[in-house]
Design a protein around this motif. Sequence first.
Motif, mmCIF file in Angstrom:
data_model
loop_
_atom_site.group_PDB
_atom_site.id
_atom_site.type_symbol
_atom_site.label_atom_id
_atom_site.label_comp_id
_atom_site.label_asym_id
_atom_site.label_seq_id
_atom_site.Cartn_x
_atom_site.Cartn_y
_atom_site.Cartn_z
ATOM 1 N N TYR A 633 0.212 3.774 -40.714
ATOM 2 C CA TYR A 633 0.506 3.032 -39.494
ATOM 3 C C TYR A 633 -0.612 2.038 -39.235
ATOM 4 N N THR A 634 -0.248 0.920 -38.628
ATOM 5 C CA THR A 634 -1.232 -0.068 -38.224
ATOM 6 C C THR A 634 -1.502 0.085 -36.737
ATOM 7 N N ARG A 635 -2.776 0.227 -36.382
ATOM 8 C CA ARG A 635 -3.133 0.337 -34.962
ATOM 9 C C ARG A 635 -4.496 -0.307 -34.728
ATOM 10 N N ARG A 636 -4.793 -0.562 -33.472
ATOM 11 C CA ARG A 636 -6.043 -1.221 -33.123
ATOM 12 C C ARG A 636 -7.222 -0.300 -33.402
ATOM 13 N N LYS A 637 -8.311 -0.864 -33.902
ATOM 14 C CA LYS A 637 -9.520 -0.086 -34.113
ATOM 15 C C LYS A 637 -10.030 0.442 -32.780
ATOM 16 N N GLN A 638 -10.667 1.585 -32.831
ATOM 17 C CA GLN A 638 -11.067 2.265 -31.601
ATOM 18 C C GLN A 638 -12.008 1.423 -30.744
ATOM 19 N N GLU A 639 -12.874 0.653 -31.349
ATOM 20 C CA GLU A 639 -13.886 -0.076 -30.579
ATOM 21 C C GLU A 639 -13.583 -1.564 -30.447
ATOM 22 N N ALA A 640 -12.429 -2.001 -30.888
ATOM 23 C CA ALA A 640 -12.110 -3.431 -30.806
ATOM 24 C C ALA A 640 -11.940 -3.860 -29.353
ATOM 25 N N GLN A 641 -12.662 -4.900 -28.937
ATOM 26 C CA GLN A 641 -12.612 -5.391 -27.558
ATOM 27 C C GLN A 641 -11.563 -6.501 -27.438
ATOM 28 N N CYS A 642 -10.289 -6.079 -27.411
ATOM 29 C CA CYS A 642 -9.189 -7.040 -27.331
ATOM 30 C C CYS A 642 -7.945 -6.309 -26.877
ATOM 31 N N TYR A 643 -6.907 -7.049 -26.560
ATOM 32 C CA TYR A 643 -5.659 -6.409 -26.146
ATOM 33 C C TYR A 643 -4.571 -6.695 -27.183
ATOM 34 N N ASN A 644 -3.629 -5.760 -27.283
ATOM 35 C CA ASN A 644 -2.559 -5.856 -28.270
ATOM 36 C C ASN A 644 -1.434 -6.769 -27.787
ATOM 37 N N PRO A 645 -0.799 -7.474 -28.705
ATOM 38 C CA PRO A 645 0.452 -8.152 -28.349
ATOM 39 C C PRO A 645 1.524 -7.104 -28.019
ATOM 40 N N GLU A 646 2.679 -7.562 -27.593
ATOM 41 C CA GLU A 646 3.723 -6.634 -27.143
ATOM 42 C C GLU A 646 4.156 -5.674 -28.244
ATOM 43 N N GLU A 647 4.448 -6.183 -29.442
ATOM 44 C CA GLU A 647 4.914 -5.336 -30.542
ATOM 45 C C GLU A 647 3.869 -5.362 -31.644
ATOM 46 N N VAL A 648 3.210 -4.214 -31.854
ATOM 47 C CA VAL A 648 2.149 -4.213 -32.838
ATOM 48 C C VAL A 648 2.255 -3.067 -33.823
ATOM 49 N N GLU A 649 2.731 -1.876 -33.395
ATOM 50 C CA GLU A 649 2.805 -0.754 -34.330
ATOM 51 C C GLU A 649 3.743 -1.089 -35.483
ATOM 52 N N ARG A 650 3.244 -0.923 -36.691
ATOM 53 C CA ARG A 650 4.069 -1.194 -37.867
ATOM 54 C C ARG A 650 3.894 -0.057 -38.860
ATOM 55 N N MET A 651 4.979 0.474 -39.354
ATOM 56 C CA MET A 651 4.930 1.519 -40.361
ATOM 57 C C MET A 651 5.016 0.878 -41.740
ATOM 58 N N GLU A 652 4.047 1.182 -42.586
ATOM 59 C CA GLU A 652 4.030 0.622 -43.922
ATOM 60 C C GLU A 652 4.956 1.434 -44.835
ATOM 61 N N GLU A 653 5.043 1.064 -46.096
ATOM 62 C CA GLU A 653 5.898 1.773 -47.039
ATOM 63 C C GLU A 653 5.420 3.202 -47.240
#
Length: 869
Positions: A633-653
């Motif tokens: 799964y793709t997710r924001r790094k724990q310490e990244a100082q930013c906000y996510n766009p509306e649709e961000v979770e993506r499941m890879e193969e």
Amino acid sequence: ETHTLLMGRIPTFFLALLSGVLSQKQSQWPGSPKISASNAPVTMKLKYIDSPLTDIQWLGGKHNVFVLSEKGVLYRSTDGGSTWTNQQKYLAQGGGMRSSKVKSMHISSNHNTVFFIGHDDNNWVTTDGGDSYIKTQAIDLIDVRLHPSNPEWFLASGNSHGCSGSKYAKGDDSISEKFCFRKLYVTKNAGRTFTEIRNYIVQYEWGPLSDGNEDLIYATVHSVQEGNQKFGFWDQFVDFVATTDYFSTTKVVVEYGNRFIFGEHNYVFVAAVNPHHETSVNLMITRDTGIDKQFTKAKLPVEVLEHSYTILDTSEGSVFLHVNHNIQSGGASTGNVYISDASGLSYSLSLPFNHRDKGGKCDFEKVEGLEGIYLANFVDVDEKDRENFSEQQTDAQGEKHKSRKNRKQKDRAKIKTVITFDKGGIWSYLDAPATDAKGVATDCKGGGDSGCHLHLHGITDAFGPFYSLASATGIIMATGSLGNHLHDRLGEINTYLSRDAGLTWKEVAKGSHIYEYGDHGGLIVMAFDEGPTDHVLYTWDEGKSWNSLKISDFKFEIENVIIEPSATSLHFVVYGYKSDNDGVLISLDFASLHQSECKGIDAAGSDTSDYEFWSPSDGRMNGQCLMGHKVKYTRRKQEAQCYNPEEVERMEEMEHCVCTEEDFECDYGYARNVQGGPCEKVKNPEVELEGTNGPPADCSGFYTVTKGYRRVAGDTCRGGSSKWDPVQIPCPAFPGAKHAGKLVLGILFLVVISLGVITLANKMDFVEKIKSRWINDYTKLSTSEDEYVFDDEDDDMNQSAELVQEFNDLAASHERKRRKKKKKYDDDDDSNDDDDDDEFDDELDGHQNEDGGDMEISVSVPTLASPDE
């Protein structure tokens, strides 16, 4: 007329807090971790309402919100909860008086329709999200169902006048109004007019769109429409029916069906009463679409007696089913959890003594957004203590707004928390955090049932339950305690967070809190809920650090922190009540905390990206392989100082894995211990295990014999499964054979008949050959054996199949010879033939029953091994 509303005495005001405007002090929660005071530009707005909140609903999207107060006053926000408007005057404009109160609101998930049931015969509807209201026909209603596709079609129910002893019942000579029963109405013009379509109704729903008829209604109704209707009891005179013409005609779909529910993947469940024993209830299941549904009885490894079923989850195709077995499982406070196969029909025990309350809520939750991961509580109670345990249970919720300080302070029976990563196949205890929220070592180490673990509160408690969202991948929050079992004592309950789907946990705050996620889990807000407070805590790094935010100039009881349904925005609503019982709504908008949007989603895992790859794991030897595959799964790094766009979770193969025992659950009629171990046969003589009574009557090609395991529905593991896969056995050469021994007996019998007209000398010669082959290849099988377990060695099975085929060939050959010689022997003496046959039977059998009865033919099959070996 003019009416003074309670809220009129308190003006609405707003608090806009920008950086540096309001000095904020560090939180002083008892034993709280090191928390930074926030100077962040969080925009807050406060609203008093007339009484505590009882319901809050978002109507499509993130902006249109309705709130209903305890005293029946309706409020609406069109900006996600920042500002609120009292709707009473607008309801009055639609019809009725401004003093009329609302009892409940019913939101459509597919359009902007809301139906409001009021007191007496006052009801309203809006089809434009609250911009305007229509007062419906004056009918005293108790419930309503909105149509899934037509915004002005409703089903509604109400009680007859006989239920209330009103003047209508006393003065009306009509029999139908002298008794108490429930009526069903329909409207196709948004309630302007209702038509009564059925009396003595129990339950009703519009048919799902997948059934292909917008007029389709399913209901449970009393077949005898007379006298006072019984409510809340199983009744053999209630049927599950369907109608497409509003009860002008009715089709009985499940006779004696009393309750029903629709699940995902086209599941329909119906609880049907046994007409011969009203405390015995059968669960009927179908996945058919359309009105001509064919229901099948669920196959459970125990006899199901009343009380109830709870459908826990159908999201992954199979079914988690909670059954309250009453006496057998400690009364109304526990029940057993069963898991179905992929068909949803055959069930095996997954978790015994699952904790529940008397209303049917169960401490059992799926970790949302991930496959096969569930959290549950079970009761570890000795047989002798079960009666006492049942008596100890009370409604954990208590009074709706009772302070948590006054909650029961003693422990209940031993409630423990477990987690499964393989869809209920194996359950494990939670490892305790190494340190507490202040960095002090917990010294809580595992050790099986008697060891120290982390145990969490579920939805049956008044404390914060374990909670996850699909949009916040892998994050779980909960309240609980460390020890041998869960505690209720204030001072021992703390707040915990996991960011790896429950594998490891961190204590993030002392005391009990209520929590909510925003920004795909990138922002978490929580509030102390053991007493009045004026602060909340929030984190941007998934619990690594926390900030304290003062939200009011007074302390109040916070009941909940909530966000729009997708939980992807930065706008939260905190609600609660003051000591004078006024309701409080506070809007928190964190949109200005981080000005930049997260970057680098296409380069996740690199140093320059704000995103990382993450795969769930059960921590066992197969590591990140869950449900037979590894998923990134793709997710924001724990310490990244930013906000996510509306649709961000993506499941890879997915990457498929080699099969292990975790990819298999116990088959029907087998069970394992809560913490794992081999699947063993349940000790229930009424359970008929698959394959042990031979092939099915309609056997074609092969039939299977279980080894006690079956693949978890949805599991995709590949290879290495022969140890757990069922054995395939060739079907008999003719229908009707039940056991392998019967297969041989049947073949021998046909040979005897076909050779009955052959000369005695030739026949005896042939029989001797047959006897010699069978005796050499088989050992005697006791006729008392009632089950067969097959080894997974191919050689034995192939030899058996080859022998049967060779025997069939011999029989066919002699049958052809018999036909050629048939005319020659037509004139033989019948009695002589009978004597020859008796002599043949004596020689084949070799012995006679002690009572002088029929001859027994004992033929063995290959020696077979147990599944454990």
